[in-house]
Enzyme design. Structure first.
Site, short mmCIF file in Angstrom:
data_model
loop_
_atom_site.label_atom_id
_atom_site.label_comp_id
_atom_site.label_asym_id
_atom_site.label_seq_id
_atom_site.Cartn_x
_atom_site.Cartn_y
_atom_site.Cartn_z
N THR A 56 0.85 -1.02 0.12
CA THR A 56 0.22 0.26 -0.09
C THR A 56 0.53 1.52 -0.26
O THR A 56 0.45 2.51 -1.11
CB THR A 56 -0.39 -0.19 0.90
OG1 THR A 56 -1.48 -1.17 1.32
CG2 THR A 56 -1.44 0.95 1.00
N TYR A 69 -7.94 0.90 -3.80
CA TYR A 69 -6.52 1.32 -4.39
C TYR A 69 -6.00 0.25 -4.69
O TYR A 69 -6.18 -0.99 -4.60
CB TYR A 69 -5.84 2.04 -2.73
CG TYR A 69 -5.68 0.75 -2.08
CD1 TYR A 69 -6.39 0.65 -1.38
CD2 TYR A 69 -3.68 0.30 -2.01
CE1 TYR A 69 -6.13 -0.11 0.00
CE2 TYR A 69 -3.46 -0.81 -1.03
CZ TYR A 69 -4.49 -0.70 -0.34
OH TYR A 69 -4.60 -1.95 0.80
N THR A 135 1.60 -4.24 4.36
CA THR A 135 1.43 -4.12 5.78
C THR A 135 1.24 -6.00 5.82
O THR A 135 1.48 -6.32 6.88
CB THR A 135 0.69 -3.36 6.60
OG1 THR A 135 -0.57 -3.74 6.04
CG2 THR A 135 0.85 -2.15 6.37
N ASP A 136 0.41 -6.51 5.08
CA ASP A 136 -0.14 -8.14 5.47
C ASP A 136 0.83 -8.67 5.70
O ASP A 136 0.03 -9.52 6.47
CB ASP A 136 -0.99 -8.33 3.91
CG ASP A 136 -2.03 -8.05 3.32
OD1 ASP A 136 -2.75 -6.90 4.70
OD2 ASP A 136 -2.75 -8.17 2.64
N LYS A 208 0.16 -8.03 13.14
CA LYS A 208 -1.08 -7.10 12.50
C LYS A 208 -1.92 -7.20 13.39
O LYS A 208 -2.83 -8.81 13.21
CB LYS A 208 -1.32 -7.29 10.94
CG LYS A 208 -2.07 -6.26 10.34
CD LYS A 208 -2.10 -6.27 8.74
CE LYS A 208 -2.70 -4.92 8.27
NZ LYS A 208 -2.65 -5.17 6.82
N GLU A 327 -2.12 -29.35 28.71
CA GLU A 327 -3.32 -30.01 27.77
C GLU A 327 -2.56 -31.30 27.06
O GLU A 327 -3.35 -32.64 26.98
CB GLU A 327 -4.37 -29.63 27.77
CG GLU A 327 -4.87 -28.92 29.09
CD GLU A 327 -6.39 -28.45 28.82
OE1 GLU A 327 -7.23 -29.43 28.77
OE2 GLU A 327 -6.26 -26.67 28.39
N1 ASP Z 1 -2.34 -5.92 0.97
C1 ASP Z 1 -1.37 -4.67 1.46
C2 ASP Z 1 -0.17 -5.82 1.11
O1 ASP Z 1 0.14 -5.82 1.86
C3 ASP Z 1 -2.13 -4.39 2.19
C4 ASP Z 1 -1.06 -2.78 2.75
O2 ASP Z 1 0.30 -3.03 2.44
O3 ASP Z 1 -1.42 -2.33 3.38
O4 ASP Z 1 0.99 -5.43 0.57
#
Ligand code: ASP
Length: 372
Positions: A56, A69, A135-136, A208, A327
């Protein structure tokens, strides 16, 4: 393609957006809590290599919807050029490794990143590296790199939750702060880190925690290792004894097949049996609670362990440790527990261990528990 440039100040992005989360440090490491004069380099300006991979942070808003986006549209060199004032922090060069959403991150890109970073450090080309990333899966790439790099120079991964051009774009501010952290003398010896929204996190702990919010990352078991704003870098934990890890980068990918199986009520052993017949070399259970699963699922994991498949119990719960022999009788069954590693990182460590020839459950357990 390698694009090297000393970046000039540019006004392409109209404004530096820095998240304003007010956070209190849980442990004050007083010696390092003072504002960082090193963030304004004079003589010996730090050399920072930006490696762009997509996400992103390199996305552009899609006019078809208010939230839509396309990620991976903008090149790394243009991202850097778009951040006002960033050129005062360091001599920056930028190279494009890939331009993908990190949902498409692959062993191939990981190996490219690891080789390029190792080469840049071994040849003393740079003092630190910044990786722009989606971010994923940024937590997985950070953990992978920390596991295989033979250097403890700073490598800072950064992303954004909003694409460029959106009203609340957080990319420019995050990128500025990532370069600031990578260029800071305080970061020497700390190895791989992730910077998002004014926080600095360690690869073992970060995850995340929100699908869309700008404050999307946390380290539930440890807290942030530091904080950053445009004028200061502050670490609240001492540097690790060594940020270097012992695992070798395998000569070539792909990494061995390791499946994550998600536990739930009314679970039978079918998912696990399918993983075995699909050729998995390891299985990570995203277990309930303390890494638990139904009797049928555990029986299927026994079948896997008897075939020499590495079985690791992790948890679908966001925080806490998975302990041995609570357990589930791990000693008797030959299982490994992931301790504080979430399923996606437990999978990665298992892949790297198998690739390095470590499959004995006791040795795998030592590697899970002995790396921090
Ligand atoms: N789907 C995107 C990615 O991980 C989300 C992001 O970058 O926030 O590339």
């Amino acid at each position: 393609m390698s694009i090297k440039t000393i970046v000039q100040r540019s006004m392409l992005v109209a404004g530096l957006v820095v998240g304003a989360s007010a956070l209190s440090a849980t442990s004050a490491w007083a010696a390092d809590a003072a504002p960082d004069a090193s963030t304004a380099p004079a003589a010996g300006t730090p050399r920072i290599l930006v490696l762009a991979t997509g996400g992103t942070i390199s996305g552009t808003a899609d006019p078809r919807s208010a939230i839509g986006y396309n990620s991976g549209n903008v090149l790394g060199q243009d991202l850097v050029r778009g951040v006002p004032g960033i050129e005062k922090l360091a001599n920056i060069s930028a190279e494009q490794i890939s331009n993908v959403g990190s949902q498409d991150m692959s062993d191939k890109i990981w190996f490219q990143l690891a080789h390029r970073i190792q080469e840049a450090f071994d040849r003393n080309e740079v003092d630190g590296v910044v990786i722009t990333h989606g971010t994923d899966t940024v937590e997985e790439t950070a953990f992978f790199l920390q596991s295989v790099l033979r250097s403890d120079k700073p490598v800072v991964l950064v992303g954004s939750m909003r694409p460029g051009g959106s009203t609340s774009a957080d990319g420019p501010g995050n990128l500025y702060e990532a370069v600031e952290v990578a260029a800071s003398t305080k970061s020497q010896g700390r190895g791989v880190m992730v910077v998002m929204n004014d926080q600095i996190h360690g690869p073992r702990w970060i995850t995340k925690t929100n699908t869309t919010a700008v404050q999307a990352f946390a380290s539930p078991n440890a807290g942030a290792i530091g904080y950053v704003d445009p004028a200061s870098v502050r670490f609240v934990t001492p540097p690790p004894q060594s940020a270097r890890n012992v695992l070798g980068l395998p000569a070539a990918g792909p990494l061995p097949r390791v499946e994550i199986v998600y536990a739930h009520s009314n679970m039978d052993g079918l998912q696990i049996d399918h993983a075995i017949s699909d050729g998995a070399k390891g299985i990570v259970l995203a277990g309930e609670g303390d890494g638990d699963a139904s009797k049928e699922a555990l029986a299927a994991l026994d079948r896997a362990a008897r075939k020499g498949i590495v079985v690791v119990r992790s948890t679908r719960v966001m925080s806490g440790f998975v302990n041995r022999n609570v357990e589930v009788d791990d000693d008797k069954r030959g299982f490994v527990v992931s301790l504080d590693l979430n399923p996606q990182k437990a999978r990665l460590l298992t892949q790297l261990l198998i690739a390095n020839g470590v499959t004995d459950s006791q040795k795998v357990q030592q590697a899970f528990g002995g790396t921090w």
